[in-house]
Design a protein around this motif. Structure first.
Motif, short mmCIF file in Angstrom:
data_model
loop_
_atom_site.label_atom_id
_atom_site.label_comp_id
_atom_site.label_asym_id
_atom_site.label_seq_id
_atom_site.Cartn_x
_atom_site.Cartn_y
_atom_site.Cartn_z
N ASP A 74 6.88 74.33 106.34
CA ASP A 74 6.09 74.35 106.90
C ASP A 74 4.67 74.18 106.61
O ASP A 74 3.41 73.59 106.24
N LYS A 106 11.90 78.34 105.87
CA LYS A 106 10.92 76.90 106.75
C LYS A 106 9.47 77.44 107.27
O LYS A 106 8.68 76.73 107.27
N ASP A 107 8.91 78.28 108.21
CA ASP A 107 7.48 78.36 108.41
C ASP A 107 6.85 78.35 106.55
O ASP A 107 5.57 77.35 106.81
N ARG A 124 13.46 70.62 101.74
CA ARG A 124 14.29 71.34 102.80
C ARG A 124 15.55 72.23 102.44
O ARG A 124 15.55 72.63 102.71
#
Length: 139
Positions: A70, A66-67, A60
């Motif tokens: 995730d 980020k999406d 990360r």
């Protein structure tokens, strides 16, 4: 998948999809060449769940979207679960709502505790005044 050219190709695809910042490519390429078991066709893997979670935490920091990351995490940790984006958003919204309610309750409890402390001080003060009055009358 451990050859530098294959890894570079995969990372370039991530960069073209704007899922990885280009300035992190060489660092990530070096890491993936040294640890080839980490990458398997866009899915991060690990020998154990806790190692994977630690690795994911480190990844990360590498400038991934980020999406997308995730999604990788959900797919890797929960491969049998298939949630729609709406269902996940409703779950997230519900969690945020509950969190806000808990924070509001904590605030009310803190205020209530302060009132209880104030009442205790008033009671102690009243007891002292009452003792003083009783001693004066006794004299």
């Amino acid at each position: 998948m451990s050859s530098p050219s294959l890894i570079t190709c995969e990372l370039e695809q991530l960069i073209s999809k704007k899922l990885l910042a280009i300035e992190n490519m060489s660092l990530l390429t070096d890491f993936l060449v040294k640890h080839p078991s980490v990458l398997l066709r866009d899915t991060l893997l690990s020998s154990s769940r806790s190692e994977f979670v630690e690795l994911l935490h480190d990844v990360r920091k590498c400038g991934f979207d980020k999406d997308w990351l995730d999604g990788v995490e959900k797919h890797a940790l929960f491969p049998d679960l298939h949630f729609s984006q709406d269902a996940l958003q409703k779950l997230l919204d519900s969690q945020q709502h509950v969190t806000k309610e808990v924070e509001a309750i904590n605030l009310k409890l803190n205020i209530f505790s302060q009132h209880v402390e104030d009442l205790k001080r008033q009671l102690i003060s009243s007891e002292a005044v009452l003792e003083s009055i009783i001693q004066q009358k006794a004299q």
